[in-house]
Write an enzyme that holds these catalytic residues in place. Structure first.
Site, PDB file in Angstrom:
ATOM      1  N   HIS A  41       0.848  -1.203   0.000  1.00  0.00           N
ATOM      2  CA  HIS A  41       0.000   0.000   0.000  1.00  0.00           C
ATOM      3  C   HIS A  41       0.879   1.247   0.000  1.00  0.00           C
ATOM      4  O   HIS A  41       2.016   1.229   0.469  1.00  0.00           O
ATOM      5  CB  HIS A  41      -0.880   0.042   1.252  1.00  0.00           C
ATOM      6  CG  HIS A  41      -1.907  -1.036   1.293  1.00  0.00           C
ATOM      7  ND1 HIS A  41      -3.072  -0.911   2.005  1.00  0.00           N
ATOM      8  CD2 HIS A  41      -1.964  -2.272   0.726  1.00  0.00           C
ATOM      9  CE1 HIS A  41      -3.800  -2.006   1.875  1.00  0.00           C
ATOM     10  NE2 HIS A  41      -3.137  -2.853   1.110  1.00  0.00           N
ATOM     11  N   LYS A  87       6.375   6.507   7.148  1.00  0.00           N
ATOM     12  CA  LYS A  87       5.949   5.674   8.275  1.00  0.00           C
ATOM     13  C   LYS A  87       7.165   5.110   8.991  1.00  0.00           C
ATOM     14  O   LYS A  87       8.111   4.649   8.352  1.00  0.00           O
ATOM     15  CB  LYS A  87       5.139   4.460   7.802  1.00  0.00           C
ATOM     16  CG  LYS A  87       3.862   4.761   7.111  1.00  0.00           C
ATOM     17  CD  LYS A  87       3.233   3.460   6.627  1.00  0.00           C
ATOM     18  CE  LYS A  87       2.014   3.728   5.791  1.00  0.00           C
ATOM     19  NZ  LYS A  87       1.520   2.510   5.155  1.00  0.00           N
ATOM     20  N   TYR A  91       2.474   2.141  13.931  1.00  0.00           N
ATOM     21  CA  TYR A  91       2.990   3.071  12.933  1.00  0.00           C
ATOM     22  C   TYR A  91       3.098   4.460  13.551  1.00  0.00           C
ATOM     23  O   TYR A  91       2.216   4.889  14.262  1.00  0.00           O
ATOM     24  CB  TYR A  91       2.011   3.223  11.770  1.00  0.00           C
ATOM     25  CG  TYR A  91       1.736   2.014  10.942  1.00  0.00           C
ATOM     26  CD1 TYR A  91       2.369   1.830   9.723  1.00  0.00           C
ATOM     27  CD2 TYR A  91       0.798   1.071  11.336  1.00  0.00           C
ATOM     28  CE1 TYR A  91       2.092   0.739   8.928  1.00  0.00           C
ATOM     29  CE2 TYR A  91       0.512  -0.033  10.555  1.00  0.00           C
ATOM     30  CZ  TYR A  91       1.165  -0.184   9.346  1.00  0.00           C
ATOM     31  OH  TYR A  91       0.881  -1.264   8.567  1.00  0.00           O
ATOM     32  N   ASP A 140      -6.408  -6.479  -1.692  1.00  0.00           N
ATOM     33  CA  ASP A 140      -5.010  -6.789  -1.981  1.00  0.00           C
ATOM     34  C   ASP A 140      -4.885  -7.844  -3.077  1.00  0.00           C
ATOM     35  O   ASP A 140      -3.960  -7.800  -3.886  1.00  0.00           O
ATOM     36  CB  ASP A 140      -4.283  -7.243  -0.714  1.00  0.00           C
ATOM     37  CG  ASP A 140      -3.992  -6.089   0.229  1.00  0.00           C
ATOM     38  OD1 ASP A 140      -3.993  -4.922  -0.216  1.00  0.00           O
ATOM     39  OD2 ASP A 140      -3.771  -6.347   1.424  1.00  0.00           O
TER      40      ASP A 140
END
Length: 136
Positions: free
Chosen positions: A6, A16, A76, A113
């Site tokens: 992603h 991130k 994250y 996905d």
């Protein structure tokens, strides 16, 4: 469980910092910046509560992971808020990326996905471009 590749594009690209505080994951970052000398290349790092490693995934990179334990908790730290209108994905098992997931059986993957565009499709309409650093 496998979370596909992603990314979050402009105008809110996202950096991130990823860590795993319970269990173990194989964390993947893929360079998606057209013009980059490392375009399409990836890095794979095992993150776990035990090894305390973290992975910094810069803006312009895709991110995915595979859980290596029965349960995993992933945290994250992001530099931009989630913006679903600019989120994208690339097929996790695209042969052009050649990511060695080390799977012995088919993973549990979301429908989104499983249907993500190929890397070649991404390249036809790329979201990120490499910017050469300047020495100012």
């Amino acid at each position: 469980v496998l979370r596909g590749i992603h990314f979050q594009g402009p105008p809110q690209p996202q950096l991130k910092l990823v860590r795993c505080t319970v269990g173990r994951i194989l964390d993947i970052a893929v360079d998606l910046r057209v013009g980059s000398p490392t375009l399409g290349q990836h890095v794979a790092v095992e993150l776990s509560a035990e090894n305390r490693k973290q992975l910094l995934v810069p803006a312009g990179f895709g991110h995915g992971f595979l859980t290596l334990s029965d349960a995993a908790e992933i945290q994250y730290k992001c530099d931009a808020y989630y913006a679903p209108e600019v989120e994208g994905a690339i097929l996790w098992n695209d042969p052009d990326l050649g990511i060695p997931w080390g799977l012995l059986e088919a993973p549990s993957v979301s429908g989104r996905d499983a249907q993500a565009p190929s890397f070649a499709a991404y390249l036809r309409s790329p979201v990120f471009r490499f910017e050469q650093p300047t020495n100012d």
